[in-house]
Write a protein that holds these residues in place. Structure first.
Motif, PDB file in Angstrom:
ATOM      1  N   GLY A  75      30.430  33.096  42.124  1.00 25.21           N
ATOM      2  CA  GLY A  75      31.708  33.773  42.335  1.00 25.21           C
ATOM      3  C   GLY A  75      32.845  32.771  42.239  1.00 25.21           C
ATOM      4  N   CYS A  76      33.872  33.121  41.450  1.00 20.58           N
ATOM      5  CA  CYS A  76      34.956  32.171  41.170  1.00 20.58           C
ATOM      6  C   CYS A  76      36.065  32.320  42.208  1.00 20.58           C
ATOM      7  CB  CYS A  76      35.508  32.403  39.776  1.00 20.58           C
ATOM      8  SG  CYS A  76      34.233  32.263  38.516  1.00 20.58           S
ATOM      9  N   GLY A  77      36.427  31.208  42.801  1.00 20.49           N
ATOM     10  CA  GLY A  77      37.501  31.212  43.791  1.00 20.49           C
ATOM     11  C   GLY A  77      36.952  31.169  45.199  1.00 20.49           C
ATOM     12  N   ASN A  78      37.857  31.163  46.164  1.00 17.41           N
ATOM     13  CA  ASN A  78      37.454  31.104  47.564  1.00 17.41           C
ATOM     14  C   ASN A  78      36.713  32.371  47.977  1.00 17.41           C
ATOM     15  OD1 ASN A  78      38.774  28.706  47.686  1.00 17.41           O
ATOM     16  ND2 ASN A  78      40.355  29.351  49.125  1.00 17.41           N
ATOM     17  N   THR A  79      35.799  32.224  48.946  1.00 19.37           N
ATOM     18  CA  THR A  79      35.031  33.361  49.420  1.00 19.37           C
ATOM     19  C   THR A  79      35.882  34.191  50.381  1.00 19.37           C
ATOM     20  OG1 THR A  79      33.121  31.877  49.349  1.00 19.37           O
ATOM     21  CG2 THR A  79      32.798  34.025  50.399  1.00 19.37           C
ATOM     22  N   SER A  80      36.334  35.341  49.922  1.00 22.14           N
ATOM     23  CA  SER A  80      37.092  36.290  50.753  1.00 22.14           C
ATOM     24  C   SER A  80      38.339  35.677  51.403  1.00 22.14           C
ATOM     25  CB  SER A  80      36.207  36.880  51.865  1.00 22.14           C
ATOM     26  OG  SER A  80      35.221  37.700  51.308  1.00 22.14           O
ATOM     27  N   TYR A 128      49.370  33.849  41.110  1.00 19.11           N
ATOM     28  CA  TYR A 128      48.248  34.796  41.060  1.00 19.11           C
ATOM     29  C   TYR A 128      47.291  34.465  42.186  1.00 19.11           C
ATOM     30  CZ  TYR A 128      44.139  37.384  39.567  1.00 19.11           C
ATOM     31  OH  TYR A 128      43.068  38.243  39.532  1.00 19.11           O
ATOM     32  N   ASP A 129      46.817  35.507  42.844  1.00 23.03           N
ATOM     33  CA  ASP A 129      45.816  35.336  43.901  1.00 23.03           C
ATOM     34  C   ASP A 129      44.729  36.375  43.654  1.00 23.03           C
ATOM     35  OD1 ASP A 129      44.612  34.335  46.155  1.00 23.03           O
ATOM     36  OD2 ASP A 129      45.861  35.454  47.568  1.00 23.03           O
ATOM     37  N   PRO A 130      43.473  35.956  43.538  1.00 22.56           N
ATOM     38  CA  PRO A 130      42.424  36.923  43.196  1.00 22.56           C
ATOM     39  C   PRO A 130      42.266  37.999  44.266  1.00 22.56           C
ATOM     40  CG  PRO A 130      41.578  34.664  43.174  1.00 22.56           C
ATOM     41  CD  PRO A 130      42.946  34.609  43.745  1.00 22.56           C
ATOM     42  N   PRO A 131      42.076  39.245  43.861  1.00 24.40           N
ATOM     43  CA  PRO A 131      41.886  40.319  44.842  1.00 24.40           C
ATOM     44  C   PRO A 131      40.485  40.272  45.453  1.00 24.40           C
ATOM     45  CG  PRO A 131      41.739  41.192  42.616  1.00 24.40           C
ATOM     46  CD  PRO A 131      42.080  39.740  42.480  1.00 24.40           C
ATOM     47  N   THR A 132      40.407  39.941  46.727  1.00 26.36           N
ATOM     48  CA  THR A 132      39.124  39.945  47.447  1.00 26.36           C
ATOM     49  C   THR A 132      39.324  40.699  48.747  1.00 26.36           C
ATOM     50  OG1 THR A 132      39.606  37.905  48.639  1.00 26.36           O
ATOM     51  CG2 THR A 132      38.486  37.681  46.529  1.00 26.36           C
ATOM     52  N   LYS A 133      38.237  40.999  49.436  1.00 32.23           N
ATOM     53  CA  LYS A 133      38.313  41.624  50.759  1.00 32.23           C
ATOM     54  C   LYS A 133      37.379  40.877  51.690  1.00 32.23           C
ATOM     55  CE  LYS A 133      39.662  46.279  49.404  1.00 32.23           C
ATOM     56  NZ  LYS A 133      39.141  47.597  49.031  1.00 32.23           N
ATOM     57  N   PRO A 134      37.712  40.833  52.973  1.00 35.01           N
ATOM     58  CA  PRO A 134      36.858  40.118  53.919  1.00 35.01           C
ATOM     59  C   PRO A 134      35.448  40.710  53.963  1.00 35.01           C
ATOM     60  CG  PRO A 134      38.947  40.737  54.926  1.00 35.01           C
ATOM     61  CD  PRO A 134      38.887  41.423  53.607  1.00 35.01           C
ATOM     62  N   ASP A 162      32.245  41.890  56.186  1.00 33.75           N
ATOM     63  CA  ASP A 162      32.034  42.347  57.557  1.00 33.75           C
ATOM     64  C   ASP A 162      30.878  41.565  58.200  1.00 33.75           C
ATOM     65  OD1 ASP A 162      29.637  43.422  56.683  1.00 33.75           O
ATOM     66  OD2 ASP A 162      30.369  45.493  56.630  1.00 33.75           O
ATOM     67  N   GLU A 163      30.445  41.995  59.386  1.00 32.96           N
ATOM     68  CA  GLU A 163      29.440  41.214  60.107  1.00 32.96           C
ATOM     69  C   GLU A 163      28.102  41.167  59.372  1.00 32.96           C
ATOM     70  OE1 GLU A 163      30.722  44.032  61.017  1.00 32.96           O
ATOM     71  OE2 GLU A 163      29.200  45.449  61.672  1.00 32.96           O
ATOM     72  N   ASN A 164      27.921  42.060  58.414  1.00 31.13           N
ATOM     73  CA  ASN A 164      26.705  42.019  57.599  1.00 31.13           C
ATOM     74  C   ASN A 164      26.947  41.404  56.231  1.00 31.13           C
ATOM     75  OD1 ASN A 164      24.925  43.231  59.485  1.00 31.13           O
ATOM     76  ND2 ASN A 164      25.911  45.205  59.066  1.00 31.13           N
ATOM     77  N   GLY A 165      28.098  40.801  56.067  1.00 29.77           N
ATOM     78  CA  GLY A 165      28.393  40.167  54.779  1.00 29.77           C
ATOM     79  C   GLY A 165      28.716  41.163  53.683  1.00 29.77           C
ATOM     80  N   GLN A 166      29.118  42.350  54.072  1.00 28.11           N
ATOM     81  CA  GLN A 166      29.454  43.363  53.066  1.00 28.11           C
ATOM     82  C   GLN A 166      30.962  43.337  52.825  1.00 28.11           C
ATOM     83  OE1 GLN A 166      26.764  45.385  51.594  1.00 28.11           O
ATOM     84  NE2 GLN A 166      25.919  43.546  52.538  1.00 28.11           N
ATOM     85  N   GLY A 167      31.350  43.423  51.576  1.00 29.72           N
ATOM     86  CA  GLY A 167      32.768  43.381  51.239  1.00 29.72           C
ATOM     87  C   GLY A 167      32.953  42.917  49.809  1.00 29.72           C
ATOM     88  N   ILE A 168      34.101  42.305  49.545  1.00 29.51           N
ATOM     89  CA  ILE A 168      34.396  41.824  48.192  1.00 29.51           C
ATOM     90  C   ILE A 168      34.682  40.328  48.280  1.00 29.51           C
ATOM     91  CG2 ILE A 168      35.949  42.037  46.208  1.00 29.51           C
ATOM     92  CD1 ILE A 168      36.203  44.958  46.802  1.00 29.51           C
ATOM     93  N   PRO A 169      33.626  39.520  48.180  1.00 28.40           N
ATOM     94  CA  PRO A 169      33.838  38.077  48.366  1.00 28.40           C
ATOM     95  C   PRO A 169      34.624  37.425  47.234  1.00 28.40           C
ATOM     96  CG  PRO A 169      31.547  38.535  47.773  1.00 28.40           C
ATOM     97  CD  PRO A 169      32.202  39.860  48.015  1.00 28.40           C
ATOM     98  N   TYR A 170      34.405  37.905  46.016  1.00 31.88           N
ATOM     99  CA  TYR A 170      35.061  37.283  44.857  1.00 31.88           C
ATOM    100  C   TYR A 170      35.550  38.377  43.917  1.00 31.88           C
ATOM    101  CZ  TYR A 170      32.099  33.635  46.724  1.00 31.88           C
ATOM    102  OH  TYR A 170      31.484  32.764  47.578  1.00 31.88           O
ATOM    103  N   ALA A 171      36.631  38.083  43.225  1.00 34.40           N
ATOM    104  CA  ALA A 171      37.128  39.039  42.236  1.00 34.40           C
ATOM    105  C   ALA A 171      36.273  39.036  40.980  1.00 34.40           C
ATOM    106  CB  ALA A 171      38.577  38.716  41.880  1.00 34.40           C
ATOM    107  N   GLN A 172      35.599  37.905  40.732  1.00 32.33           N
ATOM    108  CA  GLN A 172      34.743  37.835  39.542  1.00 32.33           C
ATOM    109  C   GLN A 172      33.576  36.877  39.774  1.00 32.33           C
ATOM    110  OE1 GLN A 172      36.283  34.213  36.790  1.00 32.33           O
ATOM    111  NE2 GLN A 172      37.198  36.147  36.254  1.00 32.33           N
ATOM    112  N   PHE A 173      32.497  37.152  39.074  1.00 32.28           N
ATOM    113  CA  PHE A 173      31.366  36.227  38.991  1.00 32.28           C
ATOM    114  C   PHE A 173      31.186  35.823  37.523  1.00 32.28           C
ATOM    115  CE2 PHE A 173      30.289  38.161  43.024  1.00 32.28           C
ATOM    116  CZ  PHE A 173      29.491  37.250  43.708  1.00 32.28           C
ATOM    117  N   GLY A 174      30.736  34.591  37.317  1.00 32.58           N
ATOM    118  CA  GLY A 174      30.258  34.201  36.000  1.00 32.58           C
ATOM    119  C   GLY A 174      28.742  34.114  36.063  1.00 32.58           C
ATOM    120  N   TYR A 175      28.099  34.196  34.898  1.00 30.28           N
ATOM    121  CA  TYR A 175      26.636  34.297  34.856  1.00 30.28           C
ATOM    122  C   TYR A 175      26.048  33.267  33.890  1.00 30.28           C
ATOM    123  CZ  TYR A 175      27.760  38.614  37.211  1.00 30.28           C
ATOM    124  OH  TYR A 175      28.261  39.516  38.108  1.00 30.28           O
TER     125      TYR A 175
END
Lengths: 282, 920
Positions: B614-619, B758-764, B766-779
């Motif tokens: 995942g590119c950028g900071n985590t959430s 520009y700031d990537p759109p992410t979301k925090p 939750d306690e189970n690690g569910q959310g939007i950690p990164y706006a994009q992943f590379g593969y």
């Protein structure tokens, strides 16, 4: 602190007699050993002494000047018995190191993993040592007396190595084992000299192992056992190797375990001897 | 005889000019060339002949200038790159060829490489790759993976090299815009700016992993040592004696107080005249050490009787992370096959060829610091707290960076020179020795991982439970980031419905672990990707097809519940490997049958592994800002604050900006980075610069274009061009000429400016690690072909095939460069690299790959455009090493049947595993 540039051999010996100067030639061991500290208080530079550099034959022996560089060894016109020494020369550091590092520096540094020592041991090299009080010669196997220890006394310096002339049919090989291809300190290394009789059986054998004991050493038991053996025996008889490696005393360090070194040394001995028997050039 | 005590006059020919200098006894030629003769194109990487960066020609022969006593050069001819480039046609050809291949990334090894290559080409005009490999075997490079360098030297010999088509638009494989200075010896790195007469700082470091200490009489020491201007300790820190990178985890002192917590930690510094410091003996510093029992390794740290190293962190646990979805345990119970294992990885050293160096001075009441860094603005924030100064009184003007890979994100040497410059009111410089660099800067986290994975009989994954513990060393650094990032990524790029991944970072008395290309993901990928091979084996499925079957697709949720509508290119990456995979596996099989028949100890194997990142900071927010201006003469100036550490940000961000603006990239002038003149481009980390700063550059280019077009009411599709003092806007109907000289310039001399963020759109999470950690992943997917020697345990890599989904390659040449370099680092991690404090603190005991260890690489660029990336582009910097190590381990297993669960898999480790498995 002082830096002395010797302009003649006598000049160098005088400086050594008067000071405790450390000799510098290629600098490939002097500088790394400084770490982050200051340089030695006194240095004696012997690189301007032409008499110390060069390879020739005199009185039935090869003479290699003490300040002869590894790249000089690579380029030299040696018989096939020296193939192992030449192979080792190409693996002393990289090209830059080979252009600076000297043969005598390698033996005086007396690292258990010195690349030049196993092939020089198989060549029965003698070390010429001089001081203001005279000249002496000593077998290389006695000159290196321990890890980082030599028989060099205060005021003495190595001036040359002498190698007896061997039959042209003898083949030399050197195998170095490291964790990467270039610029690597050996985990284990082996040099071998082999000559075959008309029945393709070994009639002359010398084998030396480095980095598996405090000082690289010849394996006389193995050498004796190899006499009379055929390529097939060398290739297939694994007991031949293991039983004669007892003189080795490998340590466990970051590069490899004791068990690994013992096993690798056996494999390398076998491969080096076989390679000699295949009689390929170089 | 010649003899000298104080100074030694020498005269020689340097770059075709006669020069004279007075050297101290024992002075290295490298020092004389750099410090007395201003030849700073001679780089010093190790001072021990281990890296070859300082290679010069002496009478035409390449030697390490760091190992030559200066008087030995007397009367001789010395050539350095900066000289050769002006008069040697071979050097000039090499410069062109290096540029054409992007063979200089950070550029710190380039002088040593090119000088050695000149010597080679003089002897062998048209060398083969094998000959080049051997000739360059004595020069280390940490960025390129060597193959581009080898190609460049071969092509220079032939006199022909590839030239990219195009004008530098997005997708064009143009030369690096900042490459010329790197191939001519003109680039200035961290240690290259200091002025003559600057004071020199040296550091006193703990020789123990944990020790109390007491200073003797420092005032007496200072007064008795001639030439010493100052001694610095924790008492000299005016602000807080702490730094770090993650809020809540700022725990590392500039100078240790009372107790040193790792070997190599700074406790004091001495500042003095350069001539005195050149041979200064730090061992005489008045300090008394009281060694204490050290906590070494994860198990010791977690032991119930372990010393507690940091207050507020019970059981030495620094922090932890968790991601879970579905029900991992019951899924594993339902699985038809499972595989599990324990894995360990070692401390890995970044081993950039440029050790840390810095130069600081006070100018008009402000502090100026020149140093290589990956994060100038973050550095300034930290320094302001340490120095107790306002940020606007500190200017960070970074130099070129001679390799970073994560470790140059953190402060290291900068606070030391800053404190010294403020205390002495004189310019101060410092340079870490190789040992200091290795001892005191961050490492890759050693990991202990327990993993269990399951699959159904049809091959679909069924349950995964991951438990990873990471040794964060004495201080936090980026440990919290590793703990957060790993559970998000430990599934790999696959569809895993039932997942439980926990991570823990623990304090020890090891060196601080921090950021290193991949932030813990390369470690977790080793466990996951090798066990996936075991699942496939248990199912008697092809290892590649098993991965393709389970690969994540657009529309499927990740383990964090994130669903991407587009831009999930892992399946395409894996499928791209299929032809090479089938061919390679068959060839290995045939080779091995033959080897067995002939009693050869050699076996070949082919392994595959995948990865995502995942590119950028985590959430967390991580904005970048880019600014640009138009001068009255028509010059477009790009204020580019995103650090180029060799990866190519200066080129890629300029290409994106130029595309958005609609002008050719070659005419654009790039300034910065410099905290006085460039806005915050964020840190060069987390594979975020192409994505985040690239987007800021795109927005800025578009904004500047709109402003230009609106002046003449031209349509959006108009063509722009510049002429002296003019912008020409060609619309379909008419051509407008804007006379820029008539527009009023602002105080910076710009008639038009634009600045966008520009700031990537992410979301925090939750306690189970569910959310939007990164706006994009590379593969990514890598295939490794290797040869194992069953008698010696040696592993030789023969070829890599790498497929990377980069969304849109902004510059394919630089994509390939990243892929090659990442693979080389992954290979090192897999086969040879282990940092052991006190034992492998140099570049001959700590081994990184050489030219002879890195085989050719075939790169497939997959472009599955990302929804947020500029022109669809994704980050790449870290993806490139994540699959490498597990691909190699899987190849070893294919060749020999043994499964190795620790890295590095040195010959000793491999042979032990072979023997345990009954080989031989």
């Amino acid at each position: 602190m002082g830096y002395h540039i010797a302009t003649s051999l006598n000049d160098a010996l005088d400086v050594l007699a008067q000071t405790r100067a450390r000799i510098i030639a290629g600098g490939t061991d002097v500088y790394p050993s400084m770490g982050d500290g200051p340089p030695p208080a006194e240095l004696l530079d012997i690189t301007r002494l032409d008499a110390l550099r060069g390879i020739d034959q005199e009185n039935g022996a090869w003479r290699i000047g003490a300040a002869t560089r590894w790249s000089d060894i690579v380029k030299a016109d040696f018989p096939s018995a020296f193939n192992g020494l030449k192979a080792a020369a190409r693996q002393v550091g990289g090209w830059q190191i080979q252009n600076a590092g000297t043969v005598a520096g390698n033996i005086c540094n007396a690292s258990p993993a010195a690349d030049g020592v196993p092939p020089l041991l198989t060549l029965d090299a003698e070390v010429e040592v001089m001081s203001t009080s005279g000249t002496r010669r000593i077998a290389l196997s006695e000159f290196i007396s321990g890890a980082r220890q030599t028989d060099l006394r205060p005021g003495e310096m190595v001036t040359a190595l002498y190698i007896p002339i061997l039959p042209e049919t003898i083949q030399g090989r050197f195998l170095k084992l490291g964790t990467r291809k270039y610029l690597v300190i050996s985990i284990a290394m082996v040099a071998a000299l082999i000559d075959l009789d008309e029945n393709q059986r070994i009639r002359f054998a010398r084998v030396a192992v480095g980095a598996c004991s405090a000082v690289a050493q010849r394996l006389p038991g193995l050498e004796a056992a190899l006499i009379g053996t055929s390529p097939k025996t060398v290739a297939e008889d694994s007991s031949l190797w293991r039983s004669h490696l007892a003189p080795l005393s490998p340590i466990t360090d970051a590069r490899g375990s004791e068990t690994y070194r013992t096993e690798a040394a056996a494999t390398l001995c076998r491969r080096a001897v076989l390679a000699c028997m295949e009689r390929e050039d170089g | 005889m010649g003899s000298s005590g104080a100074g030694f006059p020498v005269a020689f020919t340097l770059n075709k000019s006669s020069v004279q200098a007075v050297a101290t006894p024992g002075e290295r030629l490298s020092y004389t060339l750099r410090e007395r003769l201003a030849r700073r194109d001679v780089k010093v990487g190790c001072n021990a002949g281990d890296c070859g960066a300082c290679t010069v020609l002496v009478d035409g022969e390449p030697v390490c200038a760091c190992l030559m006593a200066t008087p030995q050069a007397s009367g001789r001819t010395v050539d350095t790159l900066a000289g050769l480039i002006t008069y040697d046609p071979l050097a000039q050809r090499l410069a062109e060829s290096f540029q054409a291949h992007a063979a200089a990334q950070c550029g710190i090894c380039t002088p040593g490489m090119m000088v050695t290559a000149v010597a080679l080409l003089r002897r062998v005009p048209k060398p083969t790759p094998e000959v080049v490999e051997e000739a360059l075997g004595g020069v280390l490079c940490r960025c390129t993976g060597y193959r581009k360098i080898i190609d460049a030297v071969c092509d220079a010999g032939r006199g022909a090299w590839p030239e990219p088509p195009g004008t530098g638009e997005v997708g064009a494989a143009i030369r690096k815009l900042d490459g010329q200075s790197k191939v001519t010896g003109q680039e200035l790195f961290s240690d290259d700016l200091a002025t003559a007469g600057s004071l020199v700082l040296r550091v006193l470091r703990s020789p123990h992993a944990r020790a109390g200490f007491r200073f003797g009489n420092l005032e007496a020491y200072l007064s008795e040592a001639p030439g010493i201007e100052a001694v610095l300790t924790a008492d000299d820190v005016p602000g807080q004696n702490l730094f770090g990178v993650i809020p809540g985890f700022i725990d590392q002192p500039v100078f240790a107080e009372h107790e040193a917590r790792f070997r190599g930690e700074a406790v004091a510094a001495v500042v003095g005249d350069a001539e005195v410091m050149q041979t200064f003996d730090m061992t005489r510093f008045p300090v008394e050490w009281v060694p204490r029992p050290a906590v070494e390794g994860i198990d010791a740290a977690l032991s119930p009787c372990a010393e507690q190293l940091h207050t507020g962190h019970a059981n030495n646990v620094m922090c932890s992370g968790l991601v879970r979805c579905g029900d991992a345990d019951s899924a594993l119970e339902k699985a038809d096959v499972t595989a599990e294992g324990q894995f360990t990885t070692a401390y890995v050293e970044h081993a950039y060829i440029e050790p840390e160096a810095a130069f600081a001075y006070v100018e008009n009441g402000r502090l100026v610091i020149h140093a290589g860094t990956q994060a100038p603005v973050m550095n300034r924030e930290s320094l302001a707290l340490i120095l107790g100064m306002d940020e606007d009184r500190i200017r960070i003007a970074p130099t070129a960076v001679g390799g970073g890979f994560g470790s140059k994100l953190d402060l290291s040497i900068q606070p030391l020179v800053a404190l010294a410059a403020l205390k002495t009111d004189r310019p101060v410089r410092a340079t870490y020795s190789r040992a200091e660099s290795m001892q005191s800067t961050t490492k890759r986290h050693p990991a202990q991982i327990n993993l269990k994975v399951g699959a159904k009989a049809d091959g679909t994954l069924c349950g995964m439970r991951f438990d990873g513990t990471f040794n964060t060393g004495a201080y936090a650094s980026w440990g919290p980031t590793v703990a957060n990032r790993v559970p998000v990524h430990a599934s790999g790029p696959y569809c895993v419905a039932d997942y439980h991944a926990a991570s823990t970072a623990v304090y020890t008395n090891g060196p601080p672990s921090g950021a290193f290309r991949g932030f813990g993901v390369p470690q977790s990928a080793i466990a996951q990707e090798t066990l996936f091979d075991e699942l496939a084996e248990a199912l008697e499925m092809d290892a590649l097809e098993f991965r393709i079957l389970n690969a994540l697709s657009a529309g499927q949720p990740t383990v964090c519940g994130q669903v991407f509508d587009k831009g999930v290119g892992i399946k395409a990456c894996l499928e791209a490997l299929r032809p090479a995979w089938k061919e390679g596996r068959a060839a290995a099989h045939a080779f091995n049958l033959d080897a067995e028949a002939h009693d050869s100890p050699l076996r070949r194997g082919v392994g595959v592994a995948a990865g995502w990142y995942g590119c950028g900071n985590t959430s967390l927010p991580n904005p970048s800002t880019i600014r640009a201006g138009l001068r009255a003469d028509g010059t477009v100036v790009l204020h580019q604050g995103a650090m180029d550490i060799g990866q190519g940000a200066n080129t890629v961000i300029a290409q994106i900006f130029a595309q958005a603006l609609g002008l050719p990239v070659r005419g654009i002038q790039i300034v910065g980075p410099d905290t006085d003149i460039t806005p915050d481009g964020g840190k060069t980390s987390a594979s975020r610069q192409t994505f985040v700063s690239g987007n800021a550059a795109k927005l800025t280019g578009e904004a500047l274009r709109r402003r230009i077009l609106s002046m003449v009411n031209a349509s959006e599709t108009s063509n722009l061009s510049t002429a002296e003092g003019q912008i020409v806007v060609a619309d379909t109907a008419q051509t407008h000429r804007i006379d820029l000289t008539k527009l009023p310039p602002d105080k910076e001399g710009y008639v038009l400016q634009a600045c966008e963020s520009y700031d990537p759109p992410t979301k925090p999470l939750d306690e189970n690690g569910q959310g939007i950690p990164y706006a994009q992943f590379g593969y990514a997917a890598h295939m490794a072909e290797i040869e194992v020697d069953l008698s010696l345990g040696t592993v030789k890599a023969r070829r890599f095939t790498a497929a990377h989904d980069v969304g849109q390659a902004i510059n394919p040449l630089l994509v390939e460069g990243q892929v090659h370099g990442g693979i080389a680092q992954g290979l090192g991690m897999a086969l040879m690299e282990e940092y052991l404090p006190g034992r492998t603190e140099n570049l001959h005991d700590y081994l990184i790959p050489t030219t002879g260890d890195m085989p050719p690489v075939e790169t497939f660029i997959i472009e599955d455009p990302d929804a947020h990336g500029p022109y669809g582009a994704k980050g790449l910097g870290e993806h490139v090493l994540i699959p490498t190590a597990p691909a190699l381990l899987n190849a070893i297993a294919h060749a020999s049947g043994i499964r190795i669960r620790q890295v590095p898999a040195t010959p000793s480790v491999v042979l032990a595993a072979l023997r345990e498995a009954g080989h031989g």
